[in-house]
Write a protein that holds these residues in place. Structure first.
Motif, mmCIF file in Angstrom:
data_model
loop_
_atom_site.group_PDB
_atom_site.id
_atom_site.type_symbol
_atom_site.label_atom_id
_atom_site.label_comp_id
_atom_site.label_asym_id
_atom_site.label_seq_id
_atom_site.Cartn_x
_atom_site.Cartn_y
_atom_site.Cartn_z
ATOM 1 N N GLU A 138 30.702 26.632 -2.526
ATOM 2 C CA GLU A 138 30.358 27.677 -3.494
ATOM 3 C C GLU A 138 28.839 27.816 -3.605
ATOM 4 O OE1 GLU A 138 31.042 28.446 -8.229
ATOM 5 O OE2 GLU A 138 32.596 27.400 -7.106
ATOM 6 N N PHE A 139 28.356 29.044 -3.652
ATOM 7 C CA PHE A 139 26.918 29.280 -3.799
ATOM 8 C C PHE A 139 26.470 28.798 -5.174
ATOM 9 C CE2 PHE A 139 26.984 33.322 -0.932
ATOM 10 C CZ PHE A 139 27.154 32.527 0.191
ATOM 11 N N PRO A 140 25.325 28.126 -5.233
ATOM 12 C CA PRO A 140 24.798 27.717 -6.540
ATOM 13 C C PRO A 140 24.314 28.919 -7.344
ATOM 14 C CG PRO A 140 23.402 26.897 -4.734
ATOM 15 C CD PRO A 140 24.510 27.679 -4.126
ATOM 16 N N LYS A 141 24.378 28.779 -8.656
ATOM 17 C CA LYS A 141 23.829 29.820 -9.526
ATOM 18 C C LYS A 141 22.314 29.792 -9.451
ATOM 19 C CE LYS A 141 25.278 31.079 -13.492
ATOM 20 N NZ LYS A 141 25.657 31.207 -14.885
ATOM 21 N N MET A 142 21.726 30.948 -9.622
ATOM 22 C CA MET A 142 20.279 31.055 -9.645
ATOM 23 C C MET A 142 19.734 30.468 -10.944
ATOM 24 S SD MET A 142 17.965 34.500 -9.637
ATOM 25 C CE MET A 142 17.184 34.565 -11.247
ATOM 26 N N SER A 143 18.710 29.645 -10.820
ATOM 27 C CA SER A 143 18.045 29.096 -12.004
ATOM 28 C C SER A 143 17.288 30.197 -12.725
ATOM 29 C CB SER A 143 17.044 28.012 -11.599
ATOM 30 O OG SER A 143 17.696 26.907 -11.071
ATOM 31 N N GLU A 144 17.180 30.054 -14.023
ATOM 32 C CA GLU A 144 16.338 30.946 -14.800
ATOM 33 C C GLU A 144 14.882 30.611 -14.470
ATOM 34 O OE1 GLU A 144 17.386 33.406 -16.784
ATOM 35 O OE2 GLU A 144 19.466 32.903 -16.302
ATOM 36 N N LEU A 145 14.063 31.625 -14.276
ATOM 37 C CA LEU A 145 12.676 31.393 -13.876
ATOM 38 C C LEU A 145 11.930 30.479 -14.839
ATOM 39 C CD1 LEU A 145 11.551 34.878 -12.531
ATOM 40 C CD2 LEU A 145 12.174 32.847 -11.243
ATOM 41 N N GLU A 146 12.195 30.614 -16.132
ATOM 42 C CA GLU A 146 11.453 29.818 -17.111
ATOM 43 C C GLU A 146 11.852 28.341 -17.086
ATOM 44 O OE1 GLU A 146 14.734 32.222 -18.845
ATOM 45 O OE2 GLU A 146 12.845 32.821 -17.997
ATOM 46 N N THR A 147 12.942 27.983 -16.405
ATOM 47 C CA THR A 147 13.333 26.575 -16.325
ATOM 48 C C THR A 147 12.714 25.860 -15.126
ATOM 49 O OG1 THR A 147 15.333 26.987 -14.989
ATOM 50 C CG2 THR A 147 15.557 27.104 -17.407
ATOM 51 N N ILE A 148 12.061 26.591 -14.248
ATOM 52 C CA ILE A 148 11.458 25.993 -13.056
ATOM 53 C C ILE A 148 10.076 25.474 -13.429
ATOM 54 C CG2 ILE A 148 10.636 26.422 -10.722
ATOM 55 C CD1 ILE A 148 12.886 28.479 -10.492
ATOM 56 N N LYS A 149 9.899 24.183 -13.222
ATOM 57 C CA LYS A 149 8.651 23.525 -13.615
ATOM 58 C C LYS A 149 7.783 23.260 -12.389
ATOM 59 C CE LYS A 149 10.101 23.027 -17.858
ATOM 60 N NZ LYS A 149 10.057 24.237 -18.593
ATOM 61 N N ILE A 150 6.536 23.704 -12.479
ATOM 62 C CA ILE A 150 5.535 23.359 -11.472
ATOM 63 C C ILE A 150 4.258 22.981 -12.214
ATOM 64 C CG2 ILE A 150 6.450 24.805 -9.614
ATOM 65 C CD1 ILE A 150 4.339 26.886 -10.297
ATOM 66 N N GLU A 151 3.462 22.146 -11.582
ATOM 67 C CA GLU A 151 2.193 21.768 -12.211
ATOM 68 C C GLU A 151 1.270 22.979 -12.261
ATOM 69 O OE1 GLU A 151 0.173 18.130 -11.110
ATOM 70 O OE2 GLU A 151 2.011 17.566 -10.039
#
Length: 80
Positions: free
Chosen positions: A58-71
């Motif tokens: 099954e294809f994974p759901k797309m993460s919400e952009l605001e939950t993606i953490k980068i430095e």
């Protein structure tokens, strides 16, 4: 069916970009220019999804952009 996933683009010190697609485990790419990195990341993501179809995963759901953490200042997020 059109799939859209966020990708994290990291500029490399020696030039070019590395790309990680966090929702697609192990899906990484790189390119010498931003345009090449985008194309390589799209190709890598498509390959990942094609294998998922073949393996009946099954294809994974797309993460919400605001939950993606980068430095801060280390990279940026864009959609593929």
């Amino acid at each position: 069916m059109k799939m859209v996933y966020p990708a994290i683009f990291y500029p490399e010190k020696e030039g070019g970009y590395s790309v990680v697609v966090p929702d697609l485990l192990g899906c990484n790419a790189q390119g010498e220019t931003l345009q090449e990195a985008i194309q390589m990341a799209q190709d890598a993501a498509l390959g990942w999804l094609l294998v998922a179809v073949e393996e009946k995963i099954e294809f994974p759901k797309m993460s919400e952009l605001e939950t993606i953490k980068i430095e801060e200042g280390k990279g940026f997020v864009s959609l593929l």
